[in-house]
Scaffold this motif. Structure first.
Motif, PDB file in Angstrom:
ATOM      1  N   LEU A 136      48.759  96.714  75.744  1.00 53.41           N
ATOM      2  CA  LEU A 136      49.839  96.928  76.721  1.00 53.41           C
ATOM      3  C   LEU A 136      49.281  97.909  77.871  1.00 53.41           C
ATOM      4  O   LEU A 136      49.360  97.752  78.935  1.00 53.41           O
ATOM      5  N   ARG A 137      48.784  99.011  77.725  1.00 53.27           N
ATOM      6  CA  ARG A 137      48.226 100.051  78.554  1.00 53.27           C
ATOM      7  C   ARG A 137      47.075  99.158  79.516  1.00 53.27           C
ATOM      8  O   ARG A 137      46.893  99.452  80.530  1.00 53.27           O
ATOM      9  N   CYS A 138      46.141  98.856  78.567  1.00 51.94           N
ATOM     10  CA  CYS A 138      45.101  98.108  79.237  1.00 51.94           C
ATOM     11  C   CYS A 138      45.396  97.175  80.082  1.00 51.94           C
ATOM     12  O   CYS A 138      44.632  97.202  81.254  1.00 51.94           O
ATOM     13  N   ILE A 139      46.195  96.354  79.852  1.00 43.05           N
ATOM     14  CA  ILE A 139      46.580  95.022  80.799  1.00 43.05           C
ATOM     15  C   ILE A 139      47.462  95.767  81.914  1.00 43.05           C
ATOM     16  O   ILE A 139      46.889  95.328  82.987  1.00 43.05           O
ATOM     17  N   GLY A 140      48.073  96.905  81.588  1.00 37.99           N
ATOM     18  CA  GLY A 140      48.599  97.465  82.869  1.00 37.99           C
ATOM     19  C   GLY A 140      47.630  98.172  83.866  1.00 37.99           C
ATOM     20  O   GLY A 140      47.700  98.464  84.991  1.00 37.99           O
ATOM     21  N   HIS A 141      46.467  98.478  83.506  1.00 37.50           N
ATOM     22  CA  HIS A 141      45.219  99.032  84.177  1.00 37.50           C
ATOM     23  C   HIS A 141      44.466  98.031  84.824  1.00 37.50           C
ATOM     24  O   HIS A 141      43.303  98.185  85.150  1.00 37.50           O
TER      25      HIS A 141
ATOM     26  N   PHE B 253      56.040 102.573  72.280  1.00 33.79           N
ATOM     27  CA  PHE B 253      55.761 101.728  73.559  1.00 33.79           C
ATOM     28  C   PHE B 253      55.379 100.021  72.808  1.00 33.79           C
ATOM     29  O   PHE B 253      55.853  99.002  73.539  1.00 33.79           O
ATOM     30  N   GLY B 254      54.666 100.201  71.824  1.00 32.72           N
ATOM     31  CA  GLY B 254      54.376  99.039  70.915  1.00 32.72           C
ATOM     32  C   GLY B 254      55.713  98.280  70.546  1.00 32.72           C
ATOM     33  O   GLY B 254      55.845  97.060  70.723  1.00 32.72           O
TER      34      GLY B 254
ATOM     35  N   THR C  68      53.291  99.690  84.305  1.00 34.68           N
ATOM     36  CA  THR C  68      53.074  98.554  84.903  1.00 34.68           C
ATOM     37  C   THR C  68      53.340  97.243  84.415  1.00 34.68           C
ATOM     38  O   THR C  68      53.692  96.364  85.312  1.00 34.68           O
ATOM     39  N   VAL C  69      53.216  96.955  83.294  1.00 34.50           N
ATOM     40  CA  VAL C  69      53.459  95.706  82.607  1.00 34.50           C
ATOM     41  C   VAL C  69      55.218  95.747  82.410  1.00 34.50           C
ATOM     42  O   VAL C  69      55.745  94.655  82.714  1.00 34.50           O
TER      43      VAL C  69
ATOM     44  N   THR D 261      52.533 105.659  71.698  1.00 33.65           N
ATOM     45  CA  THR D 261      51.739 104.571  72.035  1.00 33.65           C
ATOM     46  C   THR D 261      52.586 103.505  71.165  1.00 33.65           C
ATOM     47  O   THR D 261      52.714 102.170  71.388  1.00 33.65           O
ATOM     48  N   ALA D 262      52.842 103.706  69.786  1.00 35.61           N
ATOM     49  CA  ALA D 262      53.567 102.906  68.748  1.00 35.61           C
ATOM     50  C   ALA D 262      54.841 102.933  69.291  1.00 35.61           C
ATOM     51  O   ALA D 262      55.500 101.560  68.865  1.00 35.61           O
TER      52      ALA D 262
ATOM     53  N   GLY E 245      49.737 102.909  82.087  1.00 34.77           N
ATOM     54  CA  GLY E 245      49.603 101.583  82.273  1.00 34.77           C
ATOM     55  C   GLY E 245      50.892 100.850  81.688  1.00 34.77           C
ATOM     56  O   GLY E 245      51.169  99.531  82.329  1.00 34.77           O
ATOM     57  N   GLU E 246      51.581 101.383  80.515  1.00 39.65           N
ATOM     58  CA  GLU E 246      52.366 100.578  79.923  1.00 39.65           C
ATOM     59  C   GLU E 246      53.588 100.236  81.113  1.00 39.65           C
ATOM     60  O   GLU E 246      54.187  99.132  81.053  1.00 39.65           O
TER      61      GLU E 246
ATOM     62  N   GLY F  71      43.858 103.129  78.957  1.00 39.26           N
ATOM     63  CA  GLY F  71      44.067 102.167  77.996  1.00 39.26           C
ATOM     64  C   GLY F  71      44.030 103.012  76.643  1.00 39.26           C
ATOM     65  O   GLY F  71      44.954 102.511  76.254  1.00 39.26           O
TER      66      GLY F  71
ATOM     67  N   PHE G  70      48.853  97.625  69.705  1.00 43.24           N
ATOM     68  CA  PHE G  70      49.324  96.832  70.796  1.00 43.24           C
ATOM     69  C   PHE G  70      49.887  97.679  71.752  1.00 43.24           C
ATOM     70  O   PHE G  70      49.972  97.129  73.056  1.00 43.24           O
ATOM     71  N   GLY G  71      50.308  98.934  71.744  1.00 46.62           N
ATOM     72  CA  GLY G  71      50.626  99.684  72.851  1.00 46.62           C
ATOM     73  C   GLY G  71      49.455 100.092  73.608  1.00 46.62           C
ATOM     74  O   GLY G  71      49.758 100.270  74.942  1.00 46.62           O
ATOM     75  N   MET G  72      48.139 100.372  73.285  1.00 45.85           N
ATOM     76  CA  MET G  72      47.007 100.492  74.045  1.00 45.85           C
ATOM     77  C   MET G  72      46.643  99.205  74.678  1.00 45.85           C
ATOM     78  O   MET G  72      46.232  99.259  75.756  1.00 45.85           O
TER      79      MET G  72
ATOM     80  N   MET H  97      42.480  95.741  82.764  1.00 46.20           N
ATOM     81  CA  MET H  97      41.612  95.752  81.950  1.00 46.20           C
ATOM     82  C   MET H  97      41.546  94.274  81.407  1.00 46.20           C
ATOM     83  O   MET H  97      42.821  93.815  81.232  1.00 46.20           O
TER      84      MET H  97
ATOM     85  N   PHE I 222      45.996 106.864  78.243  1.00 45.21           N
ATOM     86  CA  PHE I 222      47.289 106.980  79.126  1.00 45.21           C
ATOM     87  C   PHE I 222      47.341 105.379  79.921  1.00 45.21           C
ATOM     88  O   PHE I 222      46.512 104.425  79.354  1.00 45.21           O
TER      89      PHE I 222
ATOM     90  N   ALA J 149      50.600 100.634  67.402  1.00 43.47           N
ATOM     91  CA  ALA J 149      50.153 101.646  68.379  1.00 43.47           C
ATOM     92  C   ALA J 149      49.003 100.999  68.959  1.00 43.47           C
ATOM     93  O   ALA J 149      48.529 101.283  70.082  1.00 43.47           O
TER      94      ALA J 149
END
Lengths: 206, 206
Positions: B58-63, A54-55, A83-84, A51-52, A80-81, A203, B54-56, B65, A206, B52
């Motif tokens: 990113l995932r939320c945005i991709g989903h 990907f941050g 997708t963005v 996660t970090a 999710g990452e 979120g 902000f990595g979450m 949320m 994953f 990390a």
């Protein structure tokens, strides 16, 4: 504000302390002038390693840098990452290799072939001067099981372009890798909701 | 492949071990069925706490949320993540409060006012049902210096909507916060390039 009548004194003392802290920090930072591509390792049993990473990818994209990602393990989870990040096709190339080999697969020969294919992609990105940051996500798992020879990986990393950042994630990072890395963070699990029967969620996981 | 003649045996044993591991894991995951909004804490002296988080995000945005972010400390650094995330204006609201108060400012009364303003924004987001994930970035610093009353923050978090995730970052997380959190990770610094005179760099640090 519900502060006591002594709040002026308190603020005064706090401000003096802050001034000393700033002075010490400015002194510490004054000789930090070097720029160089880093070998970054995220390891440990806690969450946040990928996660970090990907941050950091997100930040790099925001700074106009070009990023390569090899996902050595991913399994069947949608991420999710991606997708963005895939909205920035000129700035990112993502190679996802195979299915999660530690938990889901039971075919060592196939796992070795996947690890090798991932490392070949990683080597290509590391050698390609258009990349500024390369993430080898979960490569530590492949190294730990000796699916990839650690010496080959270390030799290649040591010979990388000076300006390139390479980030390697996954638990159980090899000592030899930590020895050549510039920035190593260990994510420690203090508390995890799986213990209480909570499943992996969009979120967060994953 | 440069494996020995015994590689069939080796693969066979590895595959049997993997099968047992998968079985144990499947058993462990079978009762993880609950979905709930988590209180997540990233603390420790190492890097990756905000990254990390902000990595979450990113995932939320991709989903798909919706995410709220309050940055309690940021200082003057431009942040690459904002550049990307601000391209999703319908899914993210970012409130950046003031300048970095731990190192750069020396005015405690002003810091308290900024912390309060940040917390009021955070409370609004936590109460607003359109949000799925709220990040209170570096709030632990404000709590540590008692710029915000910990009891007020805990009471508000304990009363949050069950489906909402809230992530709180920053070193020196208070014990009382860890006690009510669902997922706590401590980022430990193993090795840091500042020690070798390397300065903060785009993508890695900001």
């Amino acid at each position: 504000m519900t502060e006591s009548v002594n709040s002026d004194d308190l603020n005064q003392r706090a401000n003096e302390k802050a001034a000393r802290r700033k002075e010490a920090r400015d002194r510490m930072m004054a000789d930090k002038t070097q720029e160089k591509g880093l070998i970054i390792v995220h390891t440990g049993k806690g969450k946040g390693k990928s996660t970090a990473a990907f941050g950091m990818v997100l930040r790099c994209i925001g700074h106009g840098m070009k990023v390569g990602v090899v996902q050595f393990i991913k399994g069947k989870w949608d991420t999710g990452e991606r997708t963005v990040l895939e909205r920035f096709p000129d700035q990112i190339e993502i190679k996802a290799l195979g299915e999660g080999f530690t938990w889901e697969t039971q075919d060592r020969a196939r796992d070795i072939a996947f690890a090798r294919a991932g490392w070949e992609e990683g080597k290509r990105m590391i050698a390609d001067e258009s990349f500024d940051f390369v993430l080898l996500d979960e490569i530590n798992i492949a190294l730990r099981y000796d699916y990839l020879p650690i010496d080959e990986v270390l030799d290649f990393l040591k010979a990388k372009r000076p300006g390139l950042h390479v980030c390697l994630t996954g638990r159980n990072a090899k000592e030899e890798l930590i020895a050549i890395a510039d920035l190593v963070t260990e994510m420690e699990m203090v508390k995890h909701p799986f213990r209480d029967g909570v499943k992996a969620q969009a979120g967060v996981e994953f």
